[in-house]
Design a protein around this motif. Structure first.
Motif, PDB file in Angstrom:
ATOM      1  N   ALA A 156       0.830  -1.209   0.000  1.00 56.06           N
ATOM      2  CA  ALA A 156       0.000   0.000   0.000  1.00 56.06           C
ATOM      3  C   ALA A 156       0.865   1.260   0.000  1.00 56.06           C
ATOM      4  O   ALA A 156       0.582   2.227  -0.732  1.00 56.06           O
ATOM      5  N   LEU A 157       1.919   1.262   0.811  1.00 53.91           N
ATOM      6  CA  LEU A 157       2.810   2.423   0.842  1.00 53.91           C
ATOM      7  C   LEU A 157       3.488   2.643  -0.504  1.00 53.91           C
ATOM      8  O   LEU A 157       3.640   3.774  -0.977  1.00 53.91           O
ATOM      9  N   THR A 158       3.901   1.547  -1.131  1.00 58.70           N
ATOM     10  CA  THR A 158       4.564   1.651  -2.434  1.00 58.70           C
ATOM     11  C   THR A 158       3.629   2.220  -3.482  1.00 58.70           C
ATOM     12  O   THR A 158       4.044   3.005  -4.350  1.00 58.70           O
ATOM     13  N   LEU A 159       2.373   1.861  -3.408  1.00 54.95           N
ATOM     14  CA  LEU A 159       1.422   2.328  -4.414  1.00 54.95           C
ATOM     15  C   LEU A 159       0.923   3.746  -4.148  1.00 54.95           C
ATOM     16  O   LEU A 159       0.640   4.499  -5.095  1.00 54.95           O
ATOM     17  N   LEU A 160       0.799   4.137  -2.870  1.00 57.79           N
ATOM     18  CA  LEU A 160       0.155   5.406  -2.543  1.00 57.79           C
ATOM     19  C   LEU A 160       1.132   6.558  -2.307  1.00 57.79           C
ATOM     20  O   LEU A 160       0.837   7.704  -2.654  1.00 57.79           O
TER      21      LEU A 160
ATOM     22  N   THR B 262      -8.608  -1.103   6.626  1.00 58.94           N
ATOM     23  CA  THR B 262      -7.863   0.058   6.133  1.00 58.94           C
ATOM     24  C   THR B 262      -6.749  -0.364   5.181  1.00 58.94           C
ATOM     25  O   THR B 262      -6.535   0.245   4.119  1.00 58.94           O
ATOM     26  N   ILE B 263      -6.019  -1.445   5.560  1.00 61.77           N
ATOM     27  CA  ILE B 263      -4.942  -1.935   4.690  1.00 61.77           C
ATOM     28  C   ILE B 263      -5.520  -2.415   3.361  1.00 61.77           C
ATOM     29  O   ILE B 263      -4.988  -2.106   2.285  1.00 61.77           O
ATOM     30  N   ALA B 264      -6.619  -3.166   3.427  1.00 63.68           N
ATOM     31  CA  ALA B 264      -7.213  -3.706   2.203  1.00 63.68           C
ATOM     32  C   ALA B 264      -7.698  -2.584   1.289  1.00 63.68           C
ATOM     33  O   ALA B 264      -7.453  -2.596   0.073  1.00 63.68           O
ATOM     34  N   ILE B 265      -8.373  -1.591   1.870  1.00 69.65           N
ATOM     35  CA  ILE B 265      -8.875  -0.471   1.065  1.00 69.65           C
ATOM     36  C   ILE B 265      -7.706   0.324   0.483  1.00 69.65           C
ATOM     37  O   ILE B 265      -7.749   0.775  -0.669  1.00 69.65           O
ATOM     38  N   SER B 266      -6.641   0.477   1.250  1.00 72.86           N
ATOM     39  CA  SER B 266      -5.475   1.222   0.762  1.00 72.86           C
ATOM     40  C   SER B 266      -4.838   0.522  -0.432  1.00 72.86           C
ATOM     41  O   SER B 266      -4.463   1.158  -1.423  1.00 72.86           O
ATOM     42  N   CYS B 267      -4.709  -0.804  -0.344  1.00 72.48           N
ATOM     43  CA  CYS B 267      -4.144  -1.545  -1.470  1.00 72.48           C
ATOM     44  C   CYS B 267      -5.044  -1.427  -2.701  1.00 72.48           C
ATOM     45  O   CYS B 267      -4.561  -1.200  -3.821  1.00 72.48           O
ATOM     46  N   GLY B 268      -6.354  -1.595  -2.493  1.00 72.00           N
ATOM     47  CA  GLY B 268      -7.267  -1.457  -3.618  1.00 72.00           C
ATOM     48  C   GLY B 268      -7.221  -0.073  -4.223  1.00 72.00           C
ATOM     49  O   GLY B 268      -7.217   0.086  -5.450  1.00 72.00           O
ATOM     50  N   LEU B 269      -7.186   0.970  -3.357  1.00 74.00           N
ATOM     51  CA  LEU B 269      -7.107   2.335  -3.862  1.00 74.00           C
ATOM     52  C   LEU B 269      -5.810   2.563  -4.627  1.00 74.00           C
ATOM     53  O   LEU B 269      -5.789   3.226  -5.672  1.00 74.00           O
ATOM     54  N   GLY B 270      -4.710   1.993  -4.094  1.00 67.15           N
ATOM     55  CA  GLY B 270      -3.427   2.163  -4.772  1.00 67.15           C
ATOM     56  C   GLY B 270      -3.430   1.571  -6.160  1.00 67.15           C
ATOM     57  O   GLY B 270      -2.969   2.198  -7.124  1.00 67.15           O
ATOM     58  N   PHE B 271      -3.948   0.350  -6.287  1.00 66.12           N
ATOM     59  CA  PHE B 271      -4.018  -0.276  -7.608  1.00 66.12           C
ATOM     60  C   PHE B 271      -4.945   0.505  -8.534  1.00 66.12           C
ATOM     61  O   PHE B 271      -4.680   0.645  -9.735  1.00 66.12           O
ATOM     62  N   THR B 272      -6.048   1.019  -7.980  1.00 67.63           N
ATOM     63  CA  THR B 272      -6.976   1.800  -8.793  1.00 67.63           C
ATOM     64  C   THR B 272      -6.306   3.045  -9.343  1.00 67.63           C
ATOM     65  O   THR B 272      -6.404   3.361 -10.545  1.00 67.63           O
ATOM     66  N   LEU B 273      -5.595   3.773  -8.473  1.00 68.87           N
ATOM     67  CA  LEU B 273      -4.904   4.983  -8.922  1.00 68.87           C
ATOM     68  C   LEU B 273      -3.820   4.664  -9.953  1.00 68.87           C
ATOM     69  O   LEU B 273      -3.649   5.399 -10.931  1.00 68.87           O
ATOM     70  N   MET B 274      -3.103   3.574  -9.740  1.00 67.22           N
ATOM     71  CA  MET B 274      -2.046   3.220 -10.679  1.00 67.22           C
ATOM     72  C   MET B 274      -2.625   2.878 -12.054  1.00 67.22           C
ATOM     73  O   MET B 274      -2.108   3.311 -13.092  1.00 67.22           O
ATOM     74  N   LEU B 275      -3.719   2.096 -12.058  1.00 61.57           N
ATOM     75  CA  LEU B 275      -4.337   1.736 -13.332  1.00 61.57           C
ATOM     76  C   LEU B 275      -4.926   2.957 -14.033  1.00 61.57           C
ATOM     77  O   LEU B 275      -4.823   3.105 -15.255  1.00 61.57           O
ATOM     78  N   MET B 276      -5.526   3.849 -13.260  1.00 59.14           N
ATOM     79  CA  MET B 276      -6.086   5.055 -13.864  1.00 59.14           C
ATOM     80  C   MET B 276      -4.980   5.913 -14.463  1.00 59.14           C
ATOM     81  O   MET B 276      -5.113   6.449 -15.567  1.00 59.14           O
ATOM     82  N   LYS B 277      -3.869   6.057 -13.735  1.00 57.05           N
ATOM     83  CA  LYS B 277      -2.760   6.860 -14.246  1.00 57.05           C
ATOM     84  C   LYS B 277      -2.160   6.223 -15.493  1.00 57.05           C
ATOM     85  O   LYS B 277      -1.801   6.922 -16.455  1.00 57.05           O
ATOM     86  N   SER B 278      -2.089   4.904 -15.495  1.00 59.98           N
ATOM     87  CA  SER B 278      -1.519   4.215 -16.649  1.00 59.98           C
ATOM     88  C   SER B 278      -2.391   4.383 -17.883  1.00 59.98           C
ATOM     89  O   SER B 278      -1.893   4.609 -18.996  1.00 59.98           O
ATOM     90  N   THR B 279      -3.684   4.268 -17.712  1.00 59.56           N
ATOM     91  CA  THR B 279      -4.578   4.369 -18.867  1.00 59.56           C
ATOM     92  C   THR B 279      -4.731   5.790 -19.373  1.00 59.56           C
ATOM     93  O   THR B 279      -5.135   6.007 -20.516  1.00 59.56           O
TER      94      THR B 279
END
Length: 788
Positions: A580-584, A693-710
């Motif tokens: 989560a830290l790496t992604l956010l 909180t950890i689970a939501i953070s990981c999901g949010l991180g992946f969501t932001l990364m995919l959105m930025k990539s696309t």
């Protein structure tokens, strides 16, 4: 030239070849096999000897080959006056050491292993001093640390030997890491990876803002290897090694590796305030500390070990002093020290081997029964004391000529040199005279002259110290002048002779000898004073090393217990926290957050239905009454995503998703039915919120990364490549299949391997049976439908 390079390369590897053959040779010929093994360093010595005329005329000998051309890394050698002198010392003294070892360890069941180790070290040290490339230098530098570890700990059944070997490895190993960092600095600062090319970038290097950082890192490597204060403590402890090791590694070769490095870097990193402050300061402190600690000892090897430490300090002090003649003094003293100290260490081993003790207080009157050993010891001590006709005298005169000036700094270091040289004279004559003169003392063994293999080495080295002084013109022509010129970076002729010249250097030499004689006559009182002084000071760096290692072990245990407690829950939690830290963190810190997409207005009814189904499945997972129901409900999201893939035309991806979800649910459900797990989640509310909180953070991180990539521009190069070459190269019409099977075949094979291993692990897990299974009882289901 090609033939010469090939022969040089062979000579560099001859010690390694002899090391491989050593055990077999000793098994076949016994200790006499040392004569055969000594041929390897002897042939190398004779080959390097042929370079003397060329190098004496100002030439250099180079060779090698490109190793990794793209990184400018090579296996190359560079022989000038400095490296050639070291190569001759290593191979020449190494030849005598191999012979000496055959006599000293005659009958030892592990003589073959010992000679293997010492020849390995010889090859490593030889490679170190002739290395031109940074990489080659570092590899051989570390190899000397490893082989010295093996030699110091040769008698591994003794705890003291194991401790000393580990201590030497830790200290010099850390220094090696410091050296590596310094070499990387030099590489980035200059763009070159060869020592010979650094000469052309000296001014730029000294003016670089990173000069001080690079210097400190390189000094870390040199100071630990050459036992400079406060890293000196490993050298005396290394005397736990057999005497041939002490005579070779810790007087003539390994401990001078740091001095060699400083001399090699002097033309490009010298002549700066930092260089001329740090080197004389640490060198002077090491000289005084080593000299005073030496007279406190009664063991012959320990006395010589501490004077070696003092001599290394003197060499470092001279290398950094900054006056024109200081380099000449350092060069002369380095060669003289290698000769007389190697001889005296062998004498100490001879006395121990034939008399059964190294304690100077328990020795006396051996002159009549060991006359050759006595003569060799006396000649070496005269050179160590700096008396006329010996090479040591030339070195001492040049030292005082270089140091004796009118300013306060020069007077301070001159005083340091006088005290250090005087005390080293005391130790030299204590080793050379106390065991041999006076009334005969009964020793544990009936003393007699040692065999030829043992007295040949000290006799040759002591004789060379005398011949080098008498024929100083020849020595300067082929050794001193080329070496001093290489260290100075310019022509630096050496012309001092053994004929005493009236002046300040001679006067200071007389003062040094008088001081040394006075202390020698009161050696017992001086030793007692040092014992009281050291008792008042208390624990030194050696004891501090033990405290550091003990503290490091306790810290490691505490950290290990904290991060590896044996609970899978903690490992998984830590993994997802860092994920989560790496992604956010990077998107928020560097302002790389994606733009929020506009709310879709063209979503069809059935598409909303699929999304709603996924949301319902999410709530079903959260509200599940037991884990099995949660796993089955978890498949709802996977199937919903697979339908979305299908609706948008990705039929093959949709099929893969269906298969993965089906297998995951089936396997997990199968595992859960075979394991004895709690039917409900009994975590407290706080733990559940933390995990959520950890689970939501990981999901949010992946969501932001995919959105930025696309949202970035699409790079179609790979798409065009696969479309153009899938049918031409792989003969497949389905581009996706071709990518998976051909272009990414190895990756796909790895994925298949992972799935196979996972399946095997699951199979093993579900077949586990408790050793004492509980009796099976039928439990009636409660009326409310909850499972037990």
């Amino acid at each position: 030239m090609a033939d010469q390079a090939a022969v040089t390369l062979l000579c560099l590897f001859l010690p390694f070849l002899a090391a491989v053959l050593a055990p077999a040779v000793i098994r076949a010929f016994g200790h006499a096999g040392s004569w055969l093994l000594a041929l390897a360093p002897l042939l190398s010595f004779l080959h390097f000897l042929t370079f003397l005329p060329e190098v004496a005329d100002g030439g250099v000998v180079t060779g090698g080959f490109a190793w990794v051309p793209s990184l400018n890394l090579s296996f190359s050698w560079f022989l000038d006056g400095l490296s050639l002198t070291f190569a001759l010392l290593i191979t020449g003294i190494g030849t005598l050491i191999v012979l000496y070892s055959g006599g000293y360890m005659k009958g030892h069941p592990q003589l073959g292993r010992f000679l293997c180790f010492i020849l390995l070290f010889m090859g490593a040290m030889l490679g170190l001093v002739v290395s031109d490339s940074f990489l080659m230098l570092f590899v051989y530098w570390e190899l000397t640390s490893i082989t010295s570890f093996l030699l110091i700990g040769f008698d591994h059944e003794r705890e003291a030997a194991r401790r000393s070997a580990l201590q030497a490895l830790v200290v010099t190993g850390l220094g090696g890491l410091s050296l590596l960092a310094g070499l990387i600095f030099l590489w980035n600062m200059t763009g070159v990876t060869q020592l010979s090319l650094l000469v052309h970038v000296g001014d730029g290097l000294r003016e670089s803002p990173f000069y001080l950082a690079a210097l400190i890192l390189l000094l870390g490597g040199a100071f630990t290897k050459s036992a400079q204060f406060p890293f000196h403590f490993w050298l005396p402890n290394a005397m736990e090694a057999p005497t041939p090791v002490s005579a070779y590694l810790h007087s003539a070769t390994m401990v001078k590796a740091g001095v060699y490095l400083l001399m090699r870097l002097n033309p490009v990193m010298g002549a700066t305030p930092a260089w001329e402050i740090l080197l004389p300061l640490f060198g002077g402190v090491t000289l005084i500390a080593g000299a005073f600690l030496a007279i406190r000892q009664t063991d012959l090897k320990l006395m010589l070990a501490y004077t070696t430490m003092a001599s290394l300090g003197l060499l470092v002090m001279l290398t950094g002093f900054g006056t024109p003649h200081a380099i000449e003094a350092a060069v002369l003293y380095l060669v003289a020290h290698s000769l007389f100290k190697g001889a005296l260490f062998m004498v100490a081993g001879l006395v121990d081997h034939e008399a059964g003790t190294r304690e100077v207080t328990k020795l006396g009157g051996l002159r009549s029964v060991m006359p050759i050993t006595f003569v060799a010891a006396l000649l070496a001590a005269l050179s160590m004391g700096g008396l006329p006709l010996f090479l040591g005298f030339l070195a001492k005169e040049e030292i005082y000529y270089a140091l004796a000036h009118g300013d306060l700094r020069a007077m301070l270091f001159t005083l340091v040199a006088i005290v250090g040289n005087g005390l080293m004279l005391v130790v030299g004559f204590t080793v050379a005279l106390k065991p041999f003169l006076g009334p005969h003392v009964e020793t544990p063994k009936h003393a007699h002259e040692g065999p030829l293999l043992m007295w040949l080495g000290p006799a040759v080295l002591a004789g060379l110290g005398l011949l080098g002084g008498i024929f100083s013109g020849i020595a300067h022509r082929f050794v001193s002048t080329p070496m001093a010129s290489a260290v100075a970076g310019e022509l630096r002729p050496v012309d001092i002779t053994t004929i005493p010249h009236l002046g300040m250097p001679l006067l200071l030499s007389v003062v040094t000898v008088a001081f040394g004689v006075a202390v020698y006559l009161q050696i017992d009182r001086a030793r007692a004073m040092m014992v009281r002084l050291l008792a008042a000071i208390g624990n030194g760096p050696d004891r501090g090393f033990d405290h550091v290692i003990s503290g490091l072990v306790r810290l490691s245990v505490a950290v290990t217990r904290m991060v590896q407690p044996g609970r899978l829950e903690i490992y998984v939690t830590a993994t997802f926290i860092f994920l989560a830290l790496t992604l956010l963190v990077p998107p928020f810190v560097y302002g790389e957050l994606p733009e929020l997409p506009a709310w879709p207005t063209d979503v069809l009814f059935h598409e909303w239905a699929i999304i709603l189904l996924a949301v319902i499945g999410l709530f079903a997972v959260l509200r599940a009454s037991d884990r099995l129901t949660a796993i089955v409900s978890l498949g709802i999201q996977g199937f919903a995503v697979a339908v979305i893939f299908l609706l948008f035309g990705a039929a093959d991806l949709s099929f893969t998703q269906f298969m993965v979800e089906t297998l995951s649910v089936v396997i997990l459900a199968l595992v859960m039915t075979r394991l004895r797990l709690s039917p409900r989640d009994h975590r407290p509310l706080g733990q559940m919120l933390f995990d959520a909180t950890i689970a939501i953070s990981c999901g949010l991180g992946f969501t932001l990364m995919l959105m930025k990539s696309t949202q970035g521009p699409f790079n179609a190069h790979l798409t065009e490549f696969f479309n153009a070459y899938s049918k031409v190269i792989a003969h497949g019409a389905n581009v996706v299949n071709v990518i998976i099977v051909d272009f990414r075949g190895t990756d796909t094979l790895g994925e298949i391997g992972v799935v196979m291993i996972t399946g095997l692990a699951v199979l093993a897990l579900i077949r586990v049976r408790p050793r004492n299974p509980l009796p099976q009882t039928r439990v009636e289901a409660p009326a409310d439908g909850d499972r037990p």
